[in-house]
Design an enzyme around this catalytic site. Sequence first.
Site, PDB file in Angstrom:
ATOM      1  N   SER A   1       0.038   7.940  -4.381  1.00 34.69           N
ATOM      2  CA  SER A   1      -1.084   7.988  -3.452  1.00 34.69           C
ATOM      3  C   SER A   1      -0.585   7.896  -2.018  1.00 34.69           C
ATOM      4  O   SER A   1       0.514   7.399  -1.753  1.00 34.69           O
ATOM      5  CB  SER A   1      -2.025   6.806  -3.742  1.00 34.69           C
ATOM      6  OG  SER A   1      -2.943   6.597  -2.704  1.00 34.69           O
TER       7      SER A   1
ATOM      8  N   GLU B   1       4.115   5.593  -2.878  1.00 29.91           N
ATOM      9  CA  GLU B   1       3.173   5.357  -1.793  1.00 29.91           C
ATOM     10  C   GLU B   1       3.525   6.242  -0.605  1.00 29.91           C
ATOM     11  O   GLU B   1       4.597   6.082  -0.005  1.00 29.91           O
ATOM     12  CB  GLU B   1       3.244   3.879  -1.386  1.00 29.91           C
ATOM     13  CG  GLU B   1       1.952   3.284  -0.916  1.00 29.91           C
ATOM     14  CD  GLU B   1       2.068   1.793  -0.651  1.00 29.91           C
ATOM     15  OE1 GLU B   1       1.443   1.006  -1.393  1.00 29.91           O
ATOM     16  OE2 GLU B   1       2.777   1.405   0.292  1.00 29.91           O
ATOM     17  N   CYS B   2       2.672   7.169  -0.257  1.00 31.35           N
ATOM     18  CA  CYS B   2       2.825   8.021   0.923  1.00 31.35           C
ATOM     19  C   CYS B   2       4.104   8.856   0.849  1.00 31.35           C
ATOM     20  O   CYS B   2       4.106   9.916   0.234  1.00 31.35           O
ATOM     21  CB  CYS B   2       2.769   7.182   2.202  1.00 31.35           C
ATOM     22  SG  CYS B   2       2.406   8.155   3.686  1.00 31.35           S
ATOM     23  N   ALA B   3       5.205   8.406   1.443  1.00 35.34           N
ATOM     24  CA  ALA B   3       6.452   9.166   1.357  1.00 35.34           C
ATOM     25  C   ALA B   3       6.867   9.367  -0.091  1.00 35.34           C
ATOM     26  O   ALA B   3       7.378  10.423  -0.471  1.00 35.34           O
ATOM     27  CB  ALA B   3       7.560   8.440   2.122  1.00 35.34           C
TER      28      ALA B   3
END
Length: 453
Positions: A429, A337-339
């Site tokens: 994502s 997620e993200c990072a």
Amino acid sequence: MVSTHIPRLVIAAPASGSGKTTVATGLMRAFADAGLAVSPHKVGPDYIDPGYHALATGRPGRNLDAYMCGPERIAPLFLHGAAGCDVAVVEGVMGLYDGASGQGELASTAHVAKLLKAPVVLVVDASSQSRSVAALVHGFASWDPEVRVAGVILNKVGSDRHEALLREALTESGVPVLGAVRRVPQVDTPSRHLGLIPVAERRAEAVEAVAAQATQVREGCDLEGLLALARTAPPLTAEPWDPATTGPHPKNAPVVAVAAGPAFTFSYAEHTELLRAAGAEVAPFDPLRDESLPDRTAALLIGGGFPEVYAPELSANEPLRKQVAALAATGAPVIAECAGLLYLSRSLDGKPMCGVLPADARMSGRLTLGYREAVAIADNPLAQAGTRVRGHEFHRTVTEPGAGAAPAWGFTHPERRTEGFVAGGVHASYLHVHWAGAPGAAARLVAGAAARG
């Protein structure tokens, strides 16, 4: 339904930058120093402030997000987090009435305060005003009759004379002044491109800052009056949220490795609780320092944080990068997620990363921020095709490409586009999703991990 009485306050402000975090964190610590068990909460999707709240209280900082989790879960989540506590302090987000864009009051501090039936204390930046403060407070207190603005804390007060003028102006407002806080340099908390620097990156300095904030609140605020106000909140009638899931649990608990440490600090406390309730053994690891994944890792969860700040160090840990890539190659569930998305990419700002995804990431001058609605395009380790979620984006990086041949999500609001990557057992994502509002996500991940054992 259970009726539960937990004294509680919502600390709000007319706008961002008024000093909510300083006052809320200082108040949490001041109450804790007085021997009270304090439950800390934050309105909205923020990951950083709850870290300071946890430091102040010794309990997990928890988010209350009516957009991602649904209004119906706010009271249950609050009761779950605040169980057994003497008082709860809820820090607001943005201005009191600012909610999800185009959605009215949804997810605003005012909305959450109404859902919790909690009195609101308004923190006002008084640094550039005197008599006008009365008009400001009157406007906020009268805007929505269902929101009980029951006290004011004057922040950034310049002098005794300034304080006297402010108090005099507010005498006829009907809203009592419960504190006047002076601006002191040592309580400032440094920021960078996504807000405050997380506690995990500056532990010693953060401890000092929180202690200074508590001293400032003790010296400037009426703690007894604030606690008395918190006790006026009526009982809440709701069942506390329970992370336990229905359905069979795996016979042998699969190990779900969860990235932690200074580079990966963005997480919700409920995610770990949901994983354990679904039958997993949760094993934290630090990609900056650990050269191997935890023993028996069957699934991997890499949440948000600041990998761009630590790109050289993450890249230098080649043994771990190779292990992550090897685990992903087996088809094991890997949720990023993200990072985590950046870490799984081929490179980040030119530094080699894990190479799991056919994408390269880099810092950008543009802030991407806001709530999103999305649908899972294909079956994946986190959700079945067609599953609809509400989430949040918060980053100053981009990946090229922005989506794979099999995207993770199809965004439906505020714009239609595809985003992220699904490949084998990998789901990566930019979208942050609160699993308390995504029933089945944790259980699906654990079941997928167990099936590989």
